[in-house]
Write an enzyme that holds these catalytic residues in place. Structure first.
Site, PDB file in Angstrom:
ATOM      1  N   ASP A 186       0.856  -1.189   0.000  1.00  9.72           N
ATOM      2  CA  ASP A 186       0.000   0.000   0.000  1.00  9.72           C
ATOM      3  C   ASP A 186       0.895   1.242   0.000  1.00  9.72           C
ATOM      4  O   ASP A 186       2.087   1.174   0.311  1.00  9.72           O
ATOM      5  CB  ASP A 186      -0.892  -0.046   1.244  1.00  9.72           C
ATOM      6  CG  ASP A 186      -1.705   1.215   1.437  1.00  9.72           C
ATOM      7  OD1 ASP A 186      -2.334   1.663   0.461  1.00  9.72           O
ATOM      8  OD2 ASP A 186      -1.699   1.756   2.549  1.00  9.72           O
ATOM      9  N   ASP A 224      -0.271   5.202   0.861  1.00 10.66           N
ATOM     10  CA  ASP A 224      -0.535   6.155   1.939  1.00 10.66           C
ATOM     11  C   ASP A 224      -0.646   5.442   3.284  1.00 10.66           C
ATOM     12  O   ASP A 224      -1.415   4.498   3.441  1.00 10.66           O
ATOM     13  CB  ASP A 224      -1.825   6.923   1.666  1.00 10.66           C
ATOM     14  CG  ASP A 224      -1.711   7.840   0.467  1.00 10.66           C
ATOM     15  OD1 ASP A 224      -1.217   8.960   0.629  1.00 10.66           O
ATOM     16  OD2 ASP A 224      -2.103   7.418  -0.644  1.00 10.66           O
ATOM     17  N   ASP A 232      -2.234  -0.441   5.886  1.00  9.54           N
ATOM     18  CA  ASP A 232      -2.444   0.225   7.177  1.00  9.54           C
ATOM     19  C   ASP A 232      -3.903   0.491   7.495  1.00  9.54           C
ATOM     20  O   ASP A 232      -4.210   0.958   8.607  1.00  9.54           O
ATOM     21  CB  ASP A 232      -1.702   1.564   7.190  1.00  9.54           C
ATOM     22  CG  ASP A 232      -2.418   2.628   6.367  1.00  9.54           C
ATOM     23  OD1 ASP A 232      -2.758   3.686   6.917  1.00  9.54           O
ATOM     24  OD2 ASP A 232      -2.667   2.390   5.178  1.00  9.54           O
TER      25      ASP A 232
END
Length: 252
Positions: A25, A27, A204
């Protein structure tokens, strides 16, 4: 455990580089969360670390993001071999290759004007447009989080399941239903250089759980910030450690 194997976070097994595919991922994982999507900063040295990891894994390194593919290109250039954007709605399987889009329903034309009116009424609310939907950011106006969710859910309720509201970091994303980061993992793992490898997915956010489940289902592993790493900086340090080993092994 052979010399090329490595115990990942919490002692979980990771395959050697020759058998691994890194699916990351952006961001909140590779880069710190910023006040706006445009203001994120790629840490010095990160592109070089990712290039070394890509070489270790025989090019099997991809970024899977909620952003559009061209935004990942803006920040990372040609560092990843493949990029999946918009939570898997758009996938570019190789450098310079075509972006393959999953067909999706058109966004109802009244939603964006209504969202812009809502943002004008509540300073701090920001609209991020995407090809198949949009995001209501409330990081600068947290007091209206519930109101935005209620309004967004009232919009999607009329589509009978074609769209849904996805929780994100200080935001609500309105997007088509049925395609997620797990779809992106499965799509990428079907073609070289990813096919036949064990996917290692790291994210996240709640949107990354689909990617984690897909990676585990394919015999790989999934890690999540802050469960397995306290923050993106710690994850970047771990990547740098992995990149430091020889070409056939992870650094330790």
């Amino acid at each position: 455990m052979s010399p090329t194997d490595y115990a990942g976070p919490a002692g979980r097994f990771m395959p050697p580089p020759a058998e691994a595919a890194l699916l990351l991922d952006f961001d909140g994982t590779l880069v710190d969360i910023a006040p706006t999507p445009e203001s994120v900063v790629v840490a010095p040295g990160l592109p070089d670390v990712l290039r070394r990891l890509r070489a270790k894994c025989g090019d099997a390194l991809a970024v899977i993001s909620g952003r559009a593919v061209d935004q990942i290109d803006h920040f990372l250039g040609d560092v990843p071999f493949a990029v999946a954007g918009e939570h898997g709605l758009a996938v570019r399987h190789r450098p310079g290759g075509p972006i393959v889009r999953t067909e999706q329903p058109p966004l109802p034309p009244t939603w964006l004007p209504a969202a812009e009116t809502l943002a004008a009424q509540h300073p701090g609310v920001r609209i991020e447009r995407k090809p198949a939907g949009f995001v209501l950011h409330y990081r600068a106006a947290p007091e209206v989080a519930d109101l935005l969710r209620e309004v967004a859910e009232s919009w999607v309720a009329s589509t009978h399941g074609r769209f849904h509201v996805q929780m994100a970091k200080m935001a609500w994303e309105i997007r088509p239903h049925g395609v997620d980061k797990g779809h992106a993992v499965a799509a990428l793992m079907q073609s070289p250089p990813f096919a036949g490898r064990h996917p290692i997915f790291v994210g996240d956010d709640v949107t990354d759980e689909d990617g984690i489940r897909a990676a585990e289902a394919l015999g790989g592993a999934g890690f999540r910030i802050p469960r397995d790493f306290p923050d993106p900086a710690a994850f970047r340090a771990w990547l740098a450690t992995l990149a430091a080993g020889g070409k056939d092994s992870w650094g330790v």
